[in-house]
Design an enzyme around this catalytic site. Structure first.
Site, short mmCIF file in Angstrom:
data_model
loop_
_atom_site.label_atom_id
_atom_site.label_comp_id
_atom_site.label_asym_id
_atom_site.label_seq_id
_atom_site.Cartn_x
_atom_site.Cartn_y
_atom_site.Cartn_z
N HIS A 174 -24.40 -67.43 4.93
CA HIS A 174 -23.36 -66.63 4.26
C HIS A 174 -23.99 -65.50 3.43
O HIS A 174 -23.41 -65.07 2.44
CB HIS A 174 -22.47 -67.49 3.37
CG HIS A 174 -21.83 -68.64 4.09
ND1 HIS A 174 -20.61 -68.54 4.72
CD2 HIS A 174 -22.24 -69.92 4.29
CE1 HIS A 174 -20.29 -69.69 5.26
NE2 HIS A 174 -21.28 -70.55 5.02
N SER A 304 -34.26 -39.23 7.40
CA SER A 304 -33.26 -38.44 6.72
C SER A 304 -33.64 -36.97 6.74
O SER A 304 -34.82 -36.62 6.66
CB SER A 304 -33.11 -38.91 5.26
OG SER A 304 -32.26 -38.05 4.54
N LYS A 310 -37.89 -41.21 3.73
CA LYS A 310 -36.99 -42.29 4.13
C LYS A 310 -37.23 -42.64 5.60
O LYS A 310 -37.34 -41.76 6.45
CB LYS A 310 -35.54 -41.88 3.91
CG LYS A 310 -34.53 -43.02 4.10
CD LYS A 310 -33.14 -42.54 3.69
CE LYS A 310 -32.14 -43.70 3.68
NZ LYS A 310 -31.83 -44.14 5.04
N GLU A 317 -30.95 -50.08 15.53
CA GLU A 317 -29.65 -49.41 15.54
C GLU A 317 -29.29 -48.95 16.95
O GLU A 317 -28.12 -48.99 17.35
CB GLU A 317 -29.68 -48.23 14.57
CG GLU A 317 -29.68 -48.69 13.11
CD GLU A 317 -29.83 -47.56 12.12
OE1 GLU A 317 -30.01 -46.40 12.56
OE2 GLU A 317 -29.77 -47.82 10.91
#
Length: 449
Positions: A174, A304, A310, A317
């Protein structure tokens, strides 16, 4: 002066039926997948040889058809198949496109007329050749592209799991702290999911390899010699090295496309397994400071256009986007299956395209996940262990000794005082309990040793 269909067709190897389909279906600009075109040409070559052996087509014409079809298989005439995916539901337009191109090229080779229907399409119908081509293409793409990619990924995951068999970390359920485990166990779970994915695909292959060839228009075999389907299937088996068989029931094989639906569903399961691995990688590598930061994924490109330095989890993805498309393809195939009415399915082109698209996407995504992500994963073992030792969930090891309620109170006391559970227990009269808790980390993580 206006250009007629006949004039346009004369500029290519295709004929009038193909040209009409070009004009009738300017829908998506997306053509039938090349793997499907090659499989259909392969079928035409082997059908021609069987027709020659059975005396249906003269041998000189057979040899010209075979040579022309093999040129299509090798990709030499890929630009000769322009018909849109969204066409007549039986795939007749693509079948006639193939018949016309092969007939035209065979006539060039032979120096005499070759008829697209009487010769190239002899003993066949679009209704048995097109679904057969979809199945042949799927079997070949699964066995030569997707299954090897999955096996390579499984091996890479197994290697990562073995290297971190004793790397203790916190489990999470969870998204909350849970009892300790090892990173090897976590990765081992991913590897087993990939192994099961391969097994699911392999279980489908024998049914996918049942070919409707020989059933002709509706499954009765009208205009095909006895044994035609089994002879062509045997030749395709010898040619490809994979066992193809004639459909046990041609009426089922042509009127229903349940095996296409089954294969698409199995690919959806594969996609979801990959999606889970990719999602876990993203989460475990999140940060580097504000997230979990337990692993570092390979740095592949700037993440980025505005934030210097970054780095994003680009491969996971990509995998998750592929999974989304594969789930969509499965939905398309499922809906296409509802268009099986009486003796034919009238959504074969989009079903075949969706199935082959899923195979292609998954094969490429799996290979990239393996080579550009999993093999370069770096593990912060110290961070993993420190986080596990601070987890309040380690009190689970004490619950059998002091009781669930007392263990719960210890967790709350540790939280209130801002100390680790191990430090709190170390203050208790029975100091051995602390040693038991900390020492239990590996025992809890590896309960079967």
């Amino acid at each position: 002066m206006a250009t007629t269909s006949a004039d346009a067709a004369a500029a290519h190897r295709w004929g009038e039926q193909t040209q009409r389909a070009i004009e009738n279906f300017p829908v998506s600009g997306e053509r039938i997948p090349q793997a499907m075109i090659e499989a259909l040409a392969m079928i035409k070559a082997e059908c021609a040889i069987v027709n020659g052996e059975l005396g249906v087509v003269p041998m000189p014409i057979v040899e010209a058809i075979r040579q022309a079809a093999d040129e299509v298989v090798s990709g030499e005439m890929a630009d000769q198949f322009p018909v849109d995916v969204f066409q007549t539901g039986s795939g007749t337009s693509t079948n006639m496109n193939m018949n016309e191109v092969i007939a035209h090229r065979a006539a060039e080779l032979l120096g005499e007329h070759v008829h697209p229907n009487d010769h190239v399409n002899a003993s066949q119908s679009s209704n048995d050749t097109f679904p057969s081509a979809a199945r042949v293409a799927a079997v070949l793409q699964l066995t030569t592209c997707l299954l090897p990619a999955l096996d390579s990924l499984r091996v890479s995951l197994l290697d990562l799991s073995i290297r971190h068999a004793d790397t203790v970390k916190m489990a999470r359920t969870h998204l909350m702290d849970a009892v300790p485990m090892t990173f090897g166990q976590e990765v081992g779970g991913w590897g087993r999911a990939i192994e099961l994915s391969s097994q699911r695909i392999m279980a489908t292959l024998p049914r996918l390899a049942e070919l409707p060839l020989g059933g002709t228009a509706v499954g009765t075999g009208l205009n095909a010699p006895d044994g035609f389907g089994s002879l062509v299937a045997a030749r395709l088996s010898a040619r490809t090295g994979f066992t193809f068989t004639e459909a046990q029931d041609h009426f089922e094989a042509q009127s229903s496309q349940d095996v296409i639906t089954e294969a698409a569903a199995m690919l959806k399961v594969v996609a979801l397994a990959l999606h889970k691995v990719a999602g876990d990688l993203r989460l475990l590598g999140s940060g580097p400071n504000g997230g979990l930061g337990e692993i570092r994924l390979p740095t592949l490109q700037a993440g980025s256009s505005i934030m210097p330095g970054k780095v994003n989890p680009v491969i996971p993805e990509m995998v998750q986007q592929v999974a989304a498309q594969v789930v969509g393809n499965d939905a398309t195939v499922t809906f296409a299956a509802t268009l099986s009415t009486l003796q034919i399915n009238t959504a074969m082109p989009v079903a075949a395209r969706s199935l082959l698209s899923s195979i292609h996407l998954l094969a490429n995504a799996t290979a990239l996940l393996d080579s550009r992500c999993i093999r370069g994963v770096e593990v912060d073992e110290g961070r993993m262990r420190r986080t596990a030792e601070r987890s309040p969930a380690i009190v689970t090891a004490l619950a059998p000794r002091i009781g669930y309620d007392a263990a719960t109170k210890l967790v709350h006391q540790a939280e209130d005082r801002g100390v680790s559970l191990a430090e709190l227990i170390d203050e208790l009269p029975d100091g051995s309990a602390a040693r038991s808790v900390v020492g239990a980390l590996l025992a809890m993580a590896r309960p079967h040793d």
